[in-house]
Scaffold this motif. Structure first.
Motif, PDB file in Angstrom:
ATOM      1  N   GLU A 270       0.888  -1.058  -0.022  1.00 19.45           N
ATOM      2  CA  GLU A 270      -0.034  -0.079  -0.120  1.00 19.45           C
ATOM      3  C   GLU A 270       0.670   1.401  -0.129  1.00 19.45           C
ATOM      4  N   CYS A 271       2.303   0.923   0.287  1.00 22.27           N
ATOM      5  CA  CYS A 271       3.226   2.160   0.418  1.00 22.27           C
ATOM      6  C   CYS A 271       4.641   1.572   0.179  1.00 22.27           C
ATOM      7  N   MET A 272       5.387   2.453  -0.174  1.00 19.60           N
ATOM      8  CA  MET A 272       6.571   1.773  -0.609  1.00 19.60           C
ATOM      9  C   MET A 272       7.844   2.883  -0.177  1.00 19.60           C
ATOM     10  N   GLN A 273       9.160   1.745   0.051  1.00 18.15           N
ATOM     11  CA  GLN A 273      10.360   2.553   0.070  1.00 18.15           C
ATOM     12  C   GLN A 273      11.220   2.366  -0.985  1.00 18.15           C
ATOM     13  N   ILE A 274      12.049   3.173  -1.457  1.00 16.97           N
ATOM     14  CA  ILE A 274      12.931   3.201  -2.691  1.00 16.97           C
ATOM     15  C   ILE A 274      14.318   3.625  -2.372  1.00 16.97           C
ATOM     16  N   PHE A 275      15.127   3.422  -3.205  1.00 21.15           N
ATOM     17  CA  PHE A 275      16.478   3.973  -3.333  1.00 21.15           C
ATOM     18  C   PHE A 275      16.337   5.140  -4.149  1.00 21.15           C
ATOM     19  N   ALA A 276      17.048   6.310  -3.879  1.00 22.87           N
ATOM     20  CA  ALA A 276      17.183   7.410  -4.792  1.00 22.87           C
ATOM     21  C   ALA A 276      17.973   7.176  -6.102  1.00 22.87           C
ATOM     22  N   SER A 277      19.125   6.290  -5.931  1.00 22.75           N
ATOM     23  CA  SER A 277      20.004   5.833  -6.760  1.00 22.75           C
ATOM     24  C   SER A 277      20.679   4.547  -6.436  1.00 22.75           C
ATOM     25  N   SER A 278      21.673   4.102  -6.969  1.00 18.68           N
ATOM     26  CA  SER A 278      22.160   2.703  -6.403  1.00 18.68           C
ATOM     27  C   SER A 278      22.764   2.957  -4.967  1.00 18.68           C
ATOM     28  N   PRO A 279      22.472   2.110  -4.199  1.00 16.72           N
ATOM     29  CA  PRO A 279      22.914   2.211  -2.714  1.00 16.72           C
ATOM     30  C   PRO A 279      24.376   1.897  -2.533  1.00 16.72           C
TER      31      PRO A 279
ATOM     32  N   LYS B 118      27.489   8.373  -6.265  1.00 19.53           N
ATOM     33  CA  LYS B 118      26.681   9.255  -7.263  1.00 19.53           C
ATOM     34  C   LYS B 118      25.142   9.373  -7.075  1.00 19.53           C
ATOM     35  N   VAL B 119      24.573  10.544  -6.843  1.00 20.76           N
ATOM     36  CA  VAL B 119      22.998  10.477  -6.650  1.00 20.76           C
ATOM     37  C   VAL B 119      22.568  11.472  -8.004  1.00 20.76           C
ATOM     38  N   PRO B 120      22.400  10.936  -9.245  1.00 20.65           N
ATOM     39  CA  PRO B 120      22.104  11.766 -10.468  1.00 20.65           C
ATOM     40  C   PRO B 120      20.828  12.406 -10.234  1.00 20.65           C
ATOM     41  N   PRO B 121      20.909  13.556 -10.693  1.00 19.76           N
ATOM     42  CA  PRO B 121      19.328  13.968 -10.494  1.00 19.76           C
ATOM     43  C   PRO B 121      18.230  13.386 -11.475  1.00 19.76           C
ATOM     44  N   MET B 122      17.117  13.208 -10.802  1.00 23.20           N
ATOM     45  CA  MET B 122      16.042  12.695 -11.408  1.00 23.20           C
ATOM     46  C   MET B 122      15.636  13.628 -12.519  1.00 23.20           C
ATOM     47  N   ALA B 123      15.234  13.009 -13.848  1.00 23.16           N
ATOM     48  CA  ALA B 123      14.709  13.816 -14.870  1.00 23.16           C
ATOM     49  C   ALA B 123      13.282  14.212 -14.490  1.00 23.16           C
ATOM     50  N   GLU B 124      13.161  15.387 -14.736  1.00 19.09           N
ATOM     51  CA  GLU B 124      11.590  16.109 -14.648  1.00 19.09           C
ATOM     52  C   GLU B 124      10.400  15.138 -15.246  1.00 19.09           C
TER      53      GLU B 124
ATOM     54  N   ALA C 191      26.828  15.218   1.015  1.00 19.24           N
ATOM     55  CA  ALA C 191      26.318  15.312  -0.442  1.00 19.24           C
ATOM     56  C   ALA C 191      25.463  14.517  -0.697  1.00 19.24           C
ATOM     57  N   ALA C 192      25.555  13.307  -0.524  1.00 17.93           N
ATOM     58  CA  ALA C 192      24.733  12.193  -0.951  1.00 17.93           C
ATOM     59  C   ALA C 192      23.267  12.455  -0.276  1.00 17.93           C
ATOM     60  N   LEU C 193      23.302  12.585   0.861  1.00 20.12           N
ATOM     61  CA  LEU C 193      22.033  12.735   1.772  1.00 20.12           C
ATOM     62  C   LEU C 193      21.213  13.995   1.149  1.00 20.12           C
ATOM     63  N   THR C 194      22.087  14.970   0.864  1.00 18.27           N
ATOM     64  CA  THR C 194      21.454  16.170   0.456  1.00 18.27           C
ATOM     65  C   THR C 194      20.500  16.081  -0.923  1.00 18.27           C
ATOM     66  N   ALA C 195      21.153  15.196  -1.647  1.00 19.84           N
ATOM     67  CA  ALA C 195      20.873  14.884  -3.318  1.00 19.84           C
ATOM     68  C   ALA C 195      19.629  13.863  -2.843  1.00 19.84           C
TER      69      ALA C 195
ATOM     70  N   THR D 121      12.098  15.014  -2.154  1.00 17.48           N
ATOM     71  CA  THR D 121      11.129  16.500  -2.219  1.00 17.48           C
ATOM     72  C   THR D 121      10.483  16.371  -3.521  1.00 17.48           C
ATOM     73  N   GLN D 122      11.218  16.208  -4.504  1.00 19.63           N
ATOM     74  CA  GLN D 122      10.591  16.357  -6.001  1.00 19.63           C
ATOM     75  C   GLN D 122       9.719  15.214  -6.037  1.00 19.63           C
ATOM     76  N   LEU D 123       9.948  13.909  -5.638  1.00 19.71           N
ATOM     77  CA  LEU D 123       8.970  12.888  -5.597  1.00 19.71           C
ATOM     78  C   LEU D 123       7.548  13.053  -4.694  1.00 19.71           C
ATOM     79  N   GLY D 124       7.840  14.207  -3.929  1.00 19.90           N
ATOM     80  CA  GLY D 124       6.588  14.190  -2.878  1.00 19.90           C
ATOM     81  C   GLY D 124       6.659  13.129  -1.963  1.00 19.90           C
ATOM     82  N   ALA D 125       7.866  12.731  -1.586  1.00 19.20           N
ATOM     83  CA  ALA D 125       7.975  11.469  -0.529  1.00 19.20           C
ATOM     84  C   ALA D 125       7.831  12.109   0.787  1.00 19.20           C
TER      85      ALA D 125
END
Ligand code: ZN
Ligand code: ZN
Length: 279
Positions: free
Chosen positions: A26-35, A39-45, A86-90, A96-100
């Motif tokens: 009903e809800c989920m957890q994800i990684f923002a990029s490879s754990p 590198k945390v590449p910015p997510m495309a709009e 830097a990684a945690l900030t990204a 924030t972008q994803l509305g998480a």
């Protein structure tokens, strides 16, 4: 109480929603990029838009982002601290972008320098991350199992960090396996009551915003971080009945991080097991 799971974002964040649906989450957890990479590449709009549309269609949420296992803002190595910030900030930016709901991260190890020595830099790091990413997305400290020099196996340590950072966006993720390994007997009704009381007096129950729902392969107080499938471990189905029946967890989302019955991560039988216990 919503029941969710950690799911893969292979092929793009928006692909995670279908995977979560497939196992009944009903809800989920994800990684923002490879754990395992810094590198945390910015997510495309366009991917962000797809993610939001898919979440909306499926009624999936709240989503949480799990921080990299590499991060250690309590380390005495300044280079490692900088990389972690830097990684945690990204990651907070992506969340924030994803509305998480927020980013959950491990306080990790102070690597021998001691908690007291690590506290000022830990505080400063969290403040910098929060300052760099405006918004309402939470930064959640995860309870730890307490192996080696790991910070956060006692609620009092998390409480000291929270007081020191003093920001309304700081919250806590309680991992059932980690607190069990740290010696909190949440499988037993008296033990759970004591645990909740201590959490409330040290941290405050209003800061309990997510749960990692994992059974334990290792015994109470072992300090070992080893997750098991729901009902197969030492917390057991009765333990989870006890936990899920407590009012402290009534409005808190649960996220599975179990090995899975086919060793492919959180699966339908584990989601089903929690749903059955929830009733
Ligand atoms: Zn975690
Ligand atoms: Zn764990």
């Amino acid at each position: 109480m919503l029941i969710g799971a950690h799911v893969s974002t292979a092929g793009g964040a928006s692909k995670a929603i279908g995977r979560a649906e497939e196992i009944g989450a009903e809800c989920m957890q994800i990684f923002a990029s490879s754990p395992r990479a810094w590198k945390v590449p910015p997510m495309a709009e366009s991917e962000v838009e797809k993610f939001k549309a898919e979440s909306e269609r499926a009624g999936m949420g709240p989503t949480v982002v799990h921080g990299k296992y590499l991060c250690a803002i309590g380390s005495p190595d300044p280079e490692l601290v900088e990389k972690s910030v830097a990684a945690l900030t990204a990651e907070l930016q992506t969340a924030t972008q994803l509305g998480a709901l927020g980013v959950i991260f491990h306080p990790a190890s102070h690597r021998g320098q001691g908690f007291e020595a690590a506290l000022p830099q830990f505080t400063d790091s969290m403040k910098r991350i929060l300052d760099d990413v405006p918004g309402e997305t939470l930064l959640m400290l995860e309870t730890s199992a307490g192996s080696g020099d790991h910070i956060g196996s006692k609620f009092n340590e998390l409480a000291q960090i929270i007081r020191s950072v003093d920001d309304p966006r700081v919250a806590v993720c309680l991992d059932t396996q980690h607190v069990w390994a740290a010696g909190y007997n949440i499988a037993d009704s008296g033990g759970l009551e004591e645990t909740i009381k201590e959490f409330d007096s040290e941290i405050g129950l209003d800061l309990l915003r997510s749960v990692h729902a994992n059974d334990s392969k290792r015994e109470l107080g072992s300090s070992v971080d080893r997750h098991d499938n729901i009902g197969e471990g030492l917390i057991g189905s009765d333990g989870f009945k006890n936990i899920m029946g407590h009012s402290a967890f009534a409005d808190v989302p649960f996220y599975l991080e179990v090995p899975g019955f086919e060793k492919k991560g959180p699966d339908a039988p584990n989601v089903e097991a929690l749903k059955k216990i929830r009733g």
